[in-house]
Design an enzyme around this catalytic site. Structure first.
Site, mmCIF file in Angstrom:
data_model
loop_
_atom_site.group_PDB
_atom_site.id
_atom_site.type_symbol
_atom_site.label_atom_id
_atom_site.label_comp_id
_atom_site.label_asym_id
_atom_site.label_seq_id
_atom_site.Cartn_x
_atom_site.Cartn_y
_atom_site.Cartn_z
ATOM 1 N N GLU A 1 6.168 10.102 0.207
ATOM 2 C CA GLU A 1 6.801 10.688 -0.977
ATOM 3 C C GLU A 1 6.572 12.197 -1.017
ATOM 4 O O GLU A 1 7.452 12.962 -1.432
ATOM 5 C CB GLU A 1 6.248 10.013 -2.233
ATOM 6 C CG GLU A 1 6.675 8.550 -2.346
ATOM 7 C CD GLU A 1 5.913 7.790 -3.412
ATOM 8 O OE1 GLU A 1 6.556 7.117 -4.225
ATOM 9 O OE2 GLU A 1 4.655 7.861 -3.412
ATOM 10 N N GLU B 1 3.009 0.150 -0.359
ATOM 11 C CA GLU B 1 2.474 -0.127 -1.691
ATOM 12 C C GLU B 1 2.602 -1.581 -2.131
ATOM 13 O O GLU B 1 1.689 -2.143 -2.758
ATOM 14 C CB GLU B 1 3.159 0.781 -2.738
ATOM 15 C CG GLU B 1 2.716 2.231 -2.703
ATOM 16 C CD GLU B 1 3.540 3.093 -1.788
ATOM 17 O OE1 GLU B 1 3.509 4.323 -1.926
ATOM 18 O OE2 GLU B 1 4.226 2.534 -0.886
#
Length: 260
Positions: free
Chosen positions: A114, A134
């Site tokens: 990210e 995640e």
């Protein structure tokens, strides 16, 4: 706000921002996340023409958010502070007026990807691994891994990482558009310096405007770009000069009609 784990050096037109937490694979803790917008503000106001972002060592560019920093938070605090703080930090990076080059010199996972997605150009060293793990921990990519990453890399590629847990090597990442160039291990910074020199050789104002317009087209910051560009035009107009003069002289402004 300064943070010893984030090293910012500005010289010869280049801002070099290095994550210095190699012992934790350059994972970000809450203090580092909070410091990023402050450092971005310094970069914005500096004479730097281009920014290079990388991580310390050879094992990781950034392994994402430090699990110890967020795992004990209540759900409310996790959303209010950890996720919102990360968005503030990463938005500041993505919206820098200067082109941002990320040197992926090792693992680029979760929040690290990210973070890399904020860059305008991603250089990957040949040994890197890239993914969004995640969901395997029971959490989501919460720092725009399902939003900015989709805009920049495409939904199909993000699905493969976020839903199916695929982790890509450098060459596959290049083929998928996750990175822009692959270089040998240890060669990332030299390649970034060469790219930075190319940026510095170009017209600075045109480069800045191009980045703003590309961001707007991509949906990154359309409202701010429109108002900034309109404000620049207004700030350079005879109307503003007359308006300010009238204010100072305490008289009605006399604006000419366009074309007169």
């Amino acid at each position: 706000m300064t943070n010893p784990r984030l090293d910012l050096r500005i010289e010869e037109g280049i801002a070099r921002l290095t994550i210095r937490r190699a012992d934790k694979l350059n994972a970000l803790d809450a203090e580092m996340v909070a410091a990023l917008p402050v450092l971005c503000a310094r970069i914005e106001r500096s004479p730097a023409r281009v920014v290079i972002l990388t991580g310390e060592g050879e094992r990781a560019f950034c392994a994402g958010g430090d699990i110890a920093a967020w795992s004990a938070l209540t759900p409310e605090d996790f959303g209010r502070f950890w996720l919102r703080g990360g968005h503030d930090a990463f938005d500041a990076l993505a919206r820098l007026r200067q082109p941002l080059i990320a040197v992926l010199n090792g693992a680029c996972l979760g929040g690290g990807l990210e973070l890399a997605a904020c860059a305008d150009y991603r250089l990957a060293e040949a040994h890197v691994r890239i993914g969004l793990p995640e969901a395997g921990l029971g959490i989501i990519p919460g720092w725009s891994g399902t939003q900015r990453a989709v805009r920049r890399f495409g939904a199909g590629t993000v699905r493969r990482m976020a839903l199916f847990g695929e982790v890509f090597g450098a060459e596959e990442a290049l083929r998928l558009g996750l990175v822009d160039q692959v270089v040998p291990q240890g060669g990332g910074m030299a390649a970034a310096e060469a790219l930075a020199a190319q940026v510095i050789a170009r017209a600075p104002r045109a480069t800045e405007l191009c980045k703003m317009l590309i961001n707007a087209a991509e949906g990154e910051e359309r409202e701010r770009v429109l108002e900034t560009l309109a404000g620049i035009v207004a700030a350079g107009s005879d109307d503003l000069r007359e308006g300010l003069a009238a204010f100072r002289e305490k008289r009605p402004a006399r604006f000419d009609s366009p074309g007169e």
